[in-house]
Motif scaffolding. Structure first.
Motif, PDB file in Angstrom:
ATOM      1  N   SER A   1       0.851  -1.189   0.000  1.00 19.85           N
ATOM      2  CA  SER A   1       0.000   0.000   0.000  1.00 19.85           C
ATOM      3  C   SER A   1       0.890   1.244   0.000  1.00 19.85           C
ATOM      4  O   SER A   1       2.094   1.177   0.270  1.00 19.85           O
ATOM      5  CB  SER A   1      -0.926   0.001   1.216  1.00 19.85           C
ATOM      6  N   SER A   2       0.301   2.380  -0.287  1.00 23.29           N
ATOM      7  CA  SER A   2       1.086   3.608  -0.470  1.00 23.29           C
ATOM      8  C   SER A   2       1.879   4.004   0.773  1.00 23.29           C
ATOM      9  O   SER A   2       2.982   4.558   0.673  1.00 23.29           O
ATOM     10  CB  SER A   2       0.159   4.752  -0.883  1.00 23.29           C
ATOM     11  N   SER A   3       1.352   3.730   1.958  1.00 21.87           N
ATOM     12  CA  SER A   3       2.057   4.130   3.183  1.00 21.87           C
ATOM     13  C   SER A   3       3.379   3.392   3.349  1.00 21.87           C
ATOM     14  O   SER A   3       4.272   3.863   4.053  1.00 21.87           O
ATOM     15  CB  SER A   3       1.173   3.899   4.399  1.00 21.87           C
ATOM     16  N   MET A   4       3.541   2.234   2.698  1.00 26.47           N
ATOM     17  CA  MET A   4       4.793   1.483   2.779  1.00 26.47           C
ATOM     18  C   MET A   4       5.919   2.168   2.015  1.00 26.47           C
ATOM     19  O   MET A   4       7.087   1.798   2.161  1.00 26.47           O
ATOM     20  CB  MET A   4       4.586   0.060   2.255  1.00 26.47           C
ATOM     21  N   LEU A   5       5.603   3.181   1.216  1.00 24.77           N
ATOM     22  CA  LEU A   5       6.631   3.904   0.465  1.00 24.77           C
ATOM     23  C   LEU A   5       7.278   5.011   1.295  1.00 24.77           C
ATOM     24  O   LEU A   5       8.126   5.748   0.791  1.00 24.77           O
ATOM     25  CB  LEU A   5       6.022   4.507  -0.805  1.00 24.77           C
ATOM     26  N   PHE A   6       6.893   5.136   2.539  1.00 26.58           N
ATOM     27  CA  PHE A   6       7.457   6.178   3.407  1.00 26.58           C
ATOM     28  C   PHE A   6       8.718   5.653   4.089  1.00 26.58           C
ATOM     29  O   PHE A   6       8.749   4.515   4.559  1.00 26.58           O
ATOM     30  CB  PHE A   6       6.437   6.593   4.467  1.00 26.58           C
ATOM     31  N   PRO A   7       9.765   6.476   4.201  1.00 24.73           N
ATOM     32  CA  PRO A   7       9.965   7.768   3.528  1.00 24.73           C
ATOM     33  C   PRO A   7      10.375   7.567   2.075  1.00 24.73           C
ATOM     34  O   PRO A   7      11.169   6.673   1.769  1.00 24.73           O
ATOM     35  CB  PRO A   7      11.090   8.405   4.341  1.00 24.73           C
TER      36      PRO A   7
END
Length: 318
Positions: free
Chosen positions: A94-100
């Motif tokens: 999911s997109s939150s796993m691309l942080f940072p």
């Protein structure tokens, strides 16, 4: 999904993508097993079937001494041989796993998804050397991809190509917004896995407080189905726990929904930190309760500072 060559063999373009990941996984595994003989996982496994009376003269190796203490009679444990270990690798992309975002593809300073990709590749290398079978599942708000569970070299290369695709650089303004539904996906996979497996989950567990009970219920579902479960809980302590963004107003943007909130980090940091710590403690407590191997992963510490201690700890159990 990336283009494949004949009979599922990765094409040249795919091979180029996963070369560095493949090389890194081999280095980590070779460094770990040098001078060691124990595996961090079960290799060939056996399952208890029944007791039978001990026959005089046979080996005492499988005598159940605890049962002898209760009954004063000698019984031997009988086992049924199973296939080699089957491992399901579940990666939340999911997109939150691309942080940072700046850590995307950088193994020395990884973001959450990069850590998951390299860690999964390392486990695939270990499993392959043990002649165990492995499969990969990528999920967000749905199951986006699920491979077969196999142990061939061709399958290993295919898994590496899929993991290599997760390392592609992303532009924040062009990033696809993918939300997550961890509990629903785990329930679905638990229903589909009909053979006992090792289930390894990589996720930041970014769910609302009211969804935590559903997450715990899904982990309980896996354990009820007799699967062994490892939960790698990824986060960035410096930014996601401590809110170290300086003493100036900052726009906080939800990477999954694009919701924006402007705040002074030092004004909300303490309350936010307490909430996050409470949520992490809650997940860890339930994991221990359900006999799930819980591994908190601060990606800011780097890959080696997390995976190598974990592998060493696991190896001492077998």
């Amino acid at each position: 999904m990336a283009e494949k060559g004949r009979e599922g063999t990765p094409s040249f373009q795919e091979t180029e993508r996963y070369k560095s990941l493949d090389f890194f996984a081999r280095q980590v595994v070779e460094g770990f097993i040098t001078g060691r003989h124990k595996s961090p996982f079960h290799g060939f496994s056996v399952e208890f079937a029944e007791h039978r009376l001990y026959n005089t003269g046979e080996s005492t190796r499988n005598i159940d001494w605890k049962l002898y203490g209760r009954t004063d009679k000698l019984f031997v444990k009988r086992f049924e041989e199973e296939t080699n270990l089957r491992c399901q690798l579940l990666v939340d992309h999911s997109s939150s796993m691309l942080f940072p975002v700046e850590g995307q593809g950088d193994v020395d300073h990884p973001n959450k998804l990069t850590f998951a990709a390299y860690a999964a590749a390392t486990l695939v290398e270990l499993l392959s050397r043990q002649r165990d079978a492995f499969g990969l599942t990528l999920f967000s708000d749905k199951v986006d991809l699920q491979t077969e569970v196999r142990s061939s070299v061709v399958h290993q290369r295919y898994i590496y190509s899929l993991l290599g695709d997760l390392l592609k650089p992303v532009q924040p303004d062009k990033m696809e917004k993918r939300q997550t539904s961890i509990a629903d996906n785990i329930h679905l996979l638990a229903e589909k896995m009909h053979r006992r497996s090792l289930v390894v989950i990589f996720t930041d567990a970014f769910v609302r407080q009211e969804e935590h009970e559903a997450l715990f219920d899904s982990l309980r579902h896996l354990r009820h189905c007799k699967h062994e479960v490892l939960l790698f809980h990824t986060y960035d302590r410096d930014k996601e726990m401590e809110l170290n963004f300086g003493h100036r107003p900052v726009w906080f943007i939800d990477m999954e929904t694009d919701t924006k909130v402007k705040a002074f980090p030092n004004e909300v940091a303490e309350q936010y930190r307490q909430t996050m710590q409470r949520q992490m403690s809650d997940i860890k407590r339930h994991a221990i309760q359900y006999h799930v191997d819980y591994v908190p992963v601060d990606v800011g510490r780097g890959f080696d500072q997390v995976m190598l201690p974990f592998l060493l700890k696991r190896s001492r159990h077998y």
